[in-house]
Write a protein that holds these residues in place. Structure first.
Motif, PDB file in Angstrom:
ATOM      1  N   UNK A 706       0.681  -1.124  -0.033  1.00  0.00           N
ATOM      2  CA  UNK A 706       0.218  -0.044   0.155  1.00  0.00           C
ATOM      3  C   UNK A 706       0.964   1.262  -0.065  1.00  0.00           C
ATOM      4  N   UNK A 707       0.338   2.224  -0.648  1.00  0.00           N
ATOM      5  CA  UNK A 707       0.996   3.896  -0.832  1.00  0.00           C
ATOM      6  C   UNK A 707       0.061   4.593   0.173  1.00  0.00           C
ATOM      7  N   UNK A 708      -0.717   4.129   0.953  1.00  0.00           N
ATOM      8  CA  UNK A 708      -1.686   5.124   1.520  1.00  0.00           C
ATOM      9  C   UNK A 708      -0.995   6.116   2.500  1.00  0.00           C
ATOM     10  N   UNK A 709      -1.309   7.430   2.158  1.00  0.00           N
ATOM     11  CA  UNK A 709      -0.744   8.538   2.824  1.00  0.00           C
ATOM     12  C   UNK A 709      -1.591   9.196   3.870  1.00  0.00           C
ATOM     13  N   UNK A 710      -2.906   9.133   3.659  1.00  0.00           N
ATOM     14  CA  UNK A 710      -3.826   9.945   4.507  1.00  0.00           C
ATOM     15  C   UNK A 710      -4.776   8.886   4.930  1.00  0.00           C
ATOM     16  N   UNK A 711      -5.287   8.977   6.311  1.00  0.00           N
ATOM     17  CA  UNK A 711      -6.353   8.154   6.923  1.00  0.00           C
ATOM     18  C   UNK A 711      -7.331   9.034   7.708  1.00  0.00           C
ATOM     19  N   UNK A 712      -8.318   9.051   7.379  1.00  0.00           N
ATOM     20  CA  UNK A 712      -9.480   9.826   8.062  1.00  0.00           C
ATOM     21  C   UNK A 712     -10.300   8.892   8.800  1.00  0.00           C
ATOM     22  N   UNK A 713     -10.296   9.030  10.115  1.00  0.00           N
ATOM     23  CA  UNK A 713     -11.348   8.022  11.091  1.00  0.00           C
ATOM     24  C   UNK A 713     -12.025   8.806  11.994  1.00  0.00           C
ATOM     25  N   UNK A 714     -12.231  10.191  11.546  1.00  0.00           N
ATOM     26  CA  UNK A 714     -13.000  11.246  12.336  1.00  0.00           C
ATOM     27  C   UNK A 714     -14.639  10.592  12.770  1.00  0.00           C
ATOM     28  N   UNK A 715     -15.092  10.986  13.705  1.00  0.00           N
ATOM     29  CA  UNK A 715     -16.235  10.736  14.068  1.00  0.00           C
ATOM     30  C   UNK A 715     -16.611   9.314  14.257  1.00  0.00           C
ATOM     31  N   UNK A 716     -15.733   8.243  14.766  1.00  0.00           N
ATOM     32  CA  UNK A 716     -15.818   6.839  14.773  1.00  0.00           C
ATOM     33  C   UNK A 716     -15.909   6.195  16.108  1.00  0.00           C
ATOM     34  N   UNK A 717     -16.243   6.805  17.215  1.00  0.00           N
ATOM     35  CA  UNK A 717     -16.546   6.517  18.494  1.00  0.00           C
ATOM     36  C   UNK A 717     -15.195   5.607  19.006  1.00  0.00           C
ATOM     37  N   UNK A 718     -13.889   6.492  18.799  1.00  0.00           N
ATOM     38  CA  UNK A 718     -12.729   5.834  18.936  1.00  0.00           C
ATOM     39  C   UNK A 718     -12.343   6.606  20.499  1.00  0.00           C
ATOM     40  N   UNK A 719     -11.965   5.711  21.495  1.00  0.00           N
ATOM     41  CA  UNK A 719     -11.596   5.937  22.633  1.00  0.00           C
ATOM     42  C   UNK A 719     -10.110   6.093  22.983  1.00  0.00           C
ATOM     43  N   UNK A 720      -9.776   6.558  23.973  1.00  0.00           N
ATOM     44  CA  UNK A 720      -8.173   6.783  24.170  1.00  0.00           C
ATOM     45  C   UNK A 720      -7.423   5.506  24.080  1.00  0.00           C
ATOM     46  N   UNK A 721      -7.779   4.405  24.651  1.00  0.00           N
ATOM     47  CA  UNK A 721      -7.198   3.337  24.913  1.00  0.00           C
ATOM     48  C   UNK A 721      -7.056   2.420  23.553  1.00  0.00           C
ATOM     49  N   UNK A 722      -8.027   2.843  22.699  1.00  0.00           N
ATOM     50  CA  UNK A 722      -8.012   2.187  21.416  1.00  0.00           C
ATOM     51  C   UNK A 722      -7.040   2.924  20.576  1.00  0.00           C
ATOM     52  N   UNK A 723      -7.077   4.097  20.725  1.00  0.00           N
ATOM     53  CA  UNK A 723      -6.009   4.940  19.757  1.00  0.00           C
ATOM     54  C   UNK A 723      -4.452   4.451  20.390  1.00  0.00           C
ATOM     55  N   UNK A 724      -4.201   4.266  21.655  1.00  0.00           N
ATOM     56  CA  UNK A 724      -3.013   3.912  21.979  1.00  0.00           C
ATOM     57  C   UNK A 724      -2.755   2.663  21.574  1.00  0.00           C
ATOM     58  N   UNK A 725      -3.791   1.576  21.549  1.00  0.00           N
ATOM     59  CA  UNK A 725      -3.424   0.503  20.967  1.00  0.00           C
ATOM     60  C   UNK A 725      -2.900   0.433  19.544  1.00  0.00           C
ATOM     61  N   UNK A 726      -3.683   1.206  18.894  1.00  0.00           N
ATOM     62  CA  UNK A 726      -3.659   1.558  17.383  1.00  0.00           C
ATOM     63  C   UNK A 726      -2.051   1.869  17.266  1.00  0.00           C
TER      64      UNK A 726
END
Length: 791
Positions: A706-726
Motif C-alpha cells: 500500500x502507498x496510503x498516505x492519509x487516513x481519516x477516522x473522524x467521528x468513529x467512537x474511538x476511545x483513548x485506549x483504542x488509539x493507544x493500541x493502534x
C-alpha cells in the motif's frame, strides 16, 4: 524612544551592539541609506528594532544580504493582532499577511496604532503604506470603509488599491443612504471598472437592500452610466476623461473620412447626375454617423448591449445608432443634410417618425424619475429588459433561439414581454442599453442572500451578456422557482462565442427541480465547464409548485463536455443510474466525483454506476460518497477499493459496518494492502470503534504494498485506549519495515478522546512522532446529550 528602550530592557541587559542598534534605529531618517549597506550579521540584529515603516522599506536590503524578515513580521502579528490566523500553516508571506490585515483593521477602526511603538512613526501613513499589499478586502455594515476610501485625502490609497486588490467582499451589509451609495459607486468604478478586482463576494445579508444589491451586481458586471454621474469630488473620472479624449480623436478621424467621402460623392453626382436617390440617402446618413461617433463610442459596450425588445423595431428603422439618436445630434444632422435634397424628404419623414417612436420608447422605459444624477436610475429597470435582447442581434438563428428560451412556455418567471415590461412602484428609469460598458469581474459569489423575483430577473439579464464571468457561486439564496430565470440568463450567455464560464456552484435549502435535471440543463448549455456543483438540502414540499420536469432539459442530449469535477448533493432523492450515466459518459475528462445524500434503489444501480466509471472515466482520481447507505453494497465497496486508478476514496457516514461481519473488515484491509495507487482513504462517521481501528493498522504491515498516505477516522467512537493500541501496533509495523512508511496524515476529529486525557495525550504524542495528527478538543458528553435530546 522610551518604548524602544523598554522593549530592549525586557529582553535582557544591553550590550554595546544593542545600545548602538537602538541609537541607529532612532536616527533612521538620516542614516537609512548607510544602514542598508551594512553587512548581513549587523543588519540582522538591527531589523527587529525598526518600526513597521522602516522594516517595510528594508525588505530589499535584507534580501540582498541573504536575510529573511518573515520571523520579524510573524512576531509583529503575534504582538499586535494577538490572534492566530486561520490556516496559518499555509501562510507563505507574513509581511503581506500582516500589512493586509493591518490595513483592514485600521480602515474599520478596530486597531489603535498608538498601541505599539513599532506602529508609531510620523513618516508612516497606515492606509497609504499598507495599501499596496492588500489583495483582499472586506467591507461590512454601513459601508464606512467605502466612505473613507473615497474621501479626498485618500485618493492615493484608492489608486494603490486599484492596482493591488483582487478580491472584494461585502459582509453583513445594512441599508444605507444615497450619499453612502454614491461613495460605493465611486469605489466600485475605480476598483472594478478601472482597477484589478476580479472577484466580488457578498455574504450573509438576511434582508438585503435591493437598491444596494442591484448596484453591486450591475457594476460588477461592468455596467454603469457614463457622464456626470461618474464624478470624483465634483470632477469627472480622470480615466474616463482619457477614454473620452481617445474616442474624440477617433471620432474626428472618422468625421474627416466621412467629409472626404461626401466630397467624392458630390463630385460624382455633378459628373453623372443622380440616378439613385435611395442610395444617395444611405451615403449621406453614413457620413452623418461620423459626426455623432463621439456620443456613440462613449456608451458602446464591449459586448452586445442589453436592448429592450419593445424598442428593437423602431431602432431597426433608424440608420444611426440608438445611442447617437439618444444624444440628440444625429437627428439634426440627418435633417440638415436631407433638406438639401428634395428628392429625399420622404425618407426624412420616415426617419422622424422612427425617431419619435424611439424617444417615446425611451421615455416609457425611464419610469417616474427623471433626474439623470439619481442613483436609483440604473436599478430595477435592468430586470425588466427582455433576455433575448442580450443576444447578438447580428445572428438571426441566435435571436430565434432566444425567443424560444424566453417565451412564456419555458416556465421562466421573467419570461415574455408582458412580465419584463411590467411597471411598478419600484421601477427605475435607467436602462442597460443606455449604460456604458466597463471592465467586469470574473468571479461572482452570493452566499446566504435571499433573492427576490425582481433581483433574479436583474441577475438573469446581467448574466446573459457577462462574457468575462468564469466562476459563479449561488449559495442559499432561496431561489425556488426563480432558478428557471437564472437558467434562462445562463443559456443566453452560453450563446456568446467568447463566453468564459468554467465553474458553476448552486446550493439551496429547497430544490425546485430534480438535481439531475438541473445538472443536465447546465451541462447541455455549457459543455466547456470544468466544475459543476449542485446541492440541495430538502425537496420542495409544495408539490403543486414543483414541475413535473422540463422536457427541454431532461430530453436534451448532453454533448461531450470538459467537466473535471462534479458534485451533487441530492435532497434524499433516489440515485437513478439512467439519469446520471449519460452525464458520466459525456464527461470523459472527469477527475473528481462526489455523491451526497442519495438513496440507492438497488445494487444493480450502483453496479451500473461503477461499470460506467471504469469504462468512460479513465481519468477519475477522487470518488466520494457522503451519507449514502452502503451497508448492503459490500461487493461494490470492495470493487472500488480495488480500482487501480483511484487515488482518493471517501466513504463518509455510509454505515459501512452496520450489518457486516468481521470478514468484511478483513477483506477491506487486504484489498487496500494490495492497492498501490490509493493515496487517501477517508472513513469518517462509520462507527469503527476501537477494535476496527486497531485492525486498520495492518494496512501498513511488512507484507503490504500500500502507498496510503492519509487516513481519516473522524467521528468513529474511538476511545483513548483504542488509539493507544493502534499507535503501538503501527509502531511495530514501522519497525519491521525499517522505518520506511509513506503514511503521513491522520485525522481524528470528534472522537471520544476526552474520556481519558492522560492516555489520549500519550497516544497523540507517540503518533506525532510517526505522522501529522489533526484532532480537536471535542466534548463527547455534550455531543451524546445532544444526540439523546433529539431522539
Amino acid at each position: 524612544a522610551a518604548a524602544l528602550n523598554g522593549a530592549m530592557a525586557a529582553e535582557g541587559p544591553g550590550s554595546l551592539f544593542a545600545l548602538s542598534a537602538a541609537a541607529v534605529s532612532r536616527s533612521m531618517g538620516a542614516l537609512e541609506r548607510d544602514v542598508w549597506a551594512l553587512p548581513g550579521h549587523l543588519l540582522r540584529g538591527l531589523l527587529p528594532l525598526l518600526t513597521v515603516f522602516r522594516l517595510e522599506r528594508a525588505e530589499g536590503a535584507a534580501q540582498r544580504a541573504g536575510l529573511s524578515t518573515q520571523p520579524i513580521w510573524r512576531k509583529l502579528w503575534d504582538d499586535v493582532m494577538k490572534t492566530r490566523p486561520p490556516n496559518s500553516e499555509n501562510i507563505t508571506c507574513w509581511r503581506k499577511k500582516f500589512l493586509e490585515t493591518f490595513f483592514s483593521n485600521v480602515l474599520h477602526g478596530v486597531l489603535d496604532i498608538s498601541s505599539d511603538w513599532r506602529l508609531n512613526d510620523h513618516h508612516f501613513s497606515p492606509l497609504l503604506h499598507s495599501s499596496p499589499h492588500v489583495s483582499q478586502l472586506t467591507l461590512c455594515n454601513m459601508l464606512q470603509g467605502a466612505v473613507e476610501l473615497t474621501a479626498e485625502h485618500n485618493q492615493k490609497v484608492l489608486e494603490n488599491l486599484a492596482g493591488s486588490l483582487r478580491i472584494l467582499k461585502f459582509q453583513h451589509l445594512l441599508s444605507s443612504d444615497q450619499s453612502i451609495r454614491r461613495s460605493l459607486v465611486l469605489l466600485l468604478h475605480r476598483l472594478i471598472h478601472h482597477g484589478s478586482v476580479s472577484q466580488v463576494s457578498v455574504y450573509s445579508w438576511p434582508v438585503p437592500d435591493t437598491v444596494l444589491l442591484v448596484l453591486i451586481l450591475s457594476m460588477s458586471a461592468g455596467f454603469w452610466r457614463s457622464g456626470n454621474a461618474l464624478t470624483y469630488h465634483s470632477s469627472p473620472c480622470g480615466l474616463c476623461r482619457e477614454d473620452k479624449a481617445q474616442s474624440q480623436e477617433s471620432a474626428q478621424e472618422e468625421a474627416e473620412r466621412g467629409r472626404w467621402d461626401e466630397r467624392e460623392w458630390s463630385d460624382g453626382q455633378n459628373q453623372k447626375g443622380s440616378p439613385s436617390a435611395p442610395e444617395s440617402a444611405t451615403a449621406e446618413v453614413n457620413g452623418c454617423r461620423a459626426d455623432a461617433h463621439m456620443n456613440s463610442v462613449l456608451s458602446r459596450p464591449r459586448s452586445p448591449p442589453l436592448r429592450n425588445q419593445a424598442c428593437s423595431e423602431a431602432s431597426r428603422k433608424v440608420p444611426c445608432d440608438h445611442t447617437s439618436i439618444q444624444g440628440g445630434s444625429s437627428p439634426r444632422c440627418i435633417s440638415d443634410k436631407l433638406s438639401c435634397h428634395p428628392v429625399l424628404r420622404r425618407t426624412r419623414r420616415r426617419l422622424k417618425s422612427a425617431v419619435g417612436k424611439k424617444r417615446r420608447c425611451l421615455r416609457r422605459s425611464r419610469g417616474p424619475y427623471a433626474d439623470p444624477e439619481d442613483l436609483y436610475d440604473f436599478v430595477f429597470t435592468v430586470a425588466r429588459e427582455d433576455n433575448s435582447g442580450l443576444l447578438d442581434k447580428n445572428s438571426a438563428t441566435e435571436g430565434e433561439n432566444a425567443e424560444s428560451w424566453t417565451s412564456p412556455s419555458s416556465g421562466c418567471p421573467c419570461a415574455g414581454r408582458a412580465a419584463c415590461k411590467k411597471r411598478g412602484g419600484s421601477a427605475g428609469i435607467f436602462s442597460l442599453k443606455a449604460a456604458h460598458r466597463f471592465r467586469s469581474v470574473s468571479t461572482l459569489e452570493l452566499f446566504s442572500i435571499p433573492l427576490t423575483g425582481e433581483t433574479c430577473r436583474t441577475l438573469s439579464n446581467l448574466l446573459s451578456s457577462w462574457v468575462s464571468l468564469e466562476n459563479l457561486v449561488l449559495s442559499y439564496n432561496g431561489l425556488d422557482a426563480n432558478i428557471i430565470c437564472i437558467l434562462s440568463g445562463l443559456r443566453a450567455l452560453s450563446r456568446h462565442s467568447d463566453c468564459r464560464l468554467r465553474v458553476v456552484r448552486v446550493s439551496d435549502v429547497f430544490s425546485h427541480m430534480p438535481c439531475m435535471e438541473l445538472v443536465r440543463c447546465i451541462l447541455s448549455a455549457f459543455p466547456q465547464l470544468h466544475t459543476l456543483s449542485v446541492s440541495f438540502d430538502l425537496k420542495n414540499q409544495l408539490e403543486g409548485n414543483r414541475p413535473e420536469g422540463n422536457p427541454s432539459c431532461s430530453e436534451a442530449e448532453i454533448p461531450e463536455s470538459c467537466l473535471e469535477q462534479l458534485e451533487i448533493r441530492f435532497p434524499r432523492e433516489p440515485l437513478h443510474a439512467a439519469f446520471l450515466l449519460p452525464v458520466l459518459k459525456a464527461s470523459r475528462s472527469l477527475q473528481q466525483l462526489s455523491l451526497d445524500s442519495a438513496t440507492l434503489p438497488s445494487s444493480q444501480e450502483l453496479g451500473l454506476l461503477l461499470e460506467v466509471l471504469k469504462e468512460c472515466n479513465p481519468n477519475l482520481k477522487k470518488l466520494s460518497f457522503h451519507d449514502v447507505n452502503l451497508a448492503e453494497h459490500q461487493k461494490e465497496v470492495l470493487l472500488l477499493l480495488q480500482d487501480p486508478v483511484l487515488q482518493e476514496i471517501t466513504f463518509s457516514f455510509c454505515r459501512l459496518f452496520e450489518s457486516s461481519t468481521t470478514e468484511f473488515l478483513s477483506e477491506i484491509i487486504n484489498t487496500v494492502k494490495r492497492n498501490s495507487s490509493l493515496k487517501s482513504l477517508k472513513l469518517p462517521g462509520n462507527r469503527l470503534g476501537n477494535h476496527r481501528l486497531v485492525a486498520l493498522a495492518d494496512i501498513f504491515s511488512e507484507d503490504s504494498s500500500s502507498s496510503l498516505c492519509q487516513l481519516d477516522v473522524s467521528s468513529n467512537c474511538i476511545k483513548p485506549d483504542g488509539l493507544l493500541e493502534f499507535t503501538k501496533k503501527l509502531e511495530g509495523h514501522i519497525q519491521q519495515r525499517g522505518g520506511q512508511i509513506q503514511f503521513t496524515h491522520l485525522r481524528l476529529f470528534q472522537n471520544w478522546l476526552d474520556q481519558d486525557a492522560e492516555t489520549a495525550q500519550e497516544a497523540l504524542r507517540r503518533l506525532k512522532a510517526v505522522c501529522s495528527v489533526v484532532n480537536d478538543s471535542w466534548d463527547s458528553s455534550q455531543a451524546f446529550a445532544d444526540y439523546i435530546s433529539v431522539m
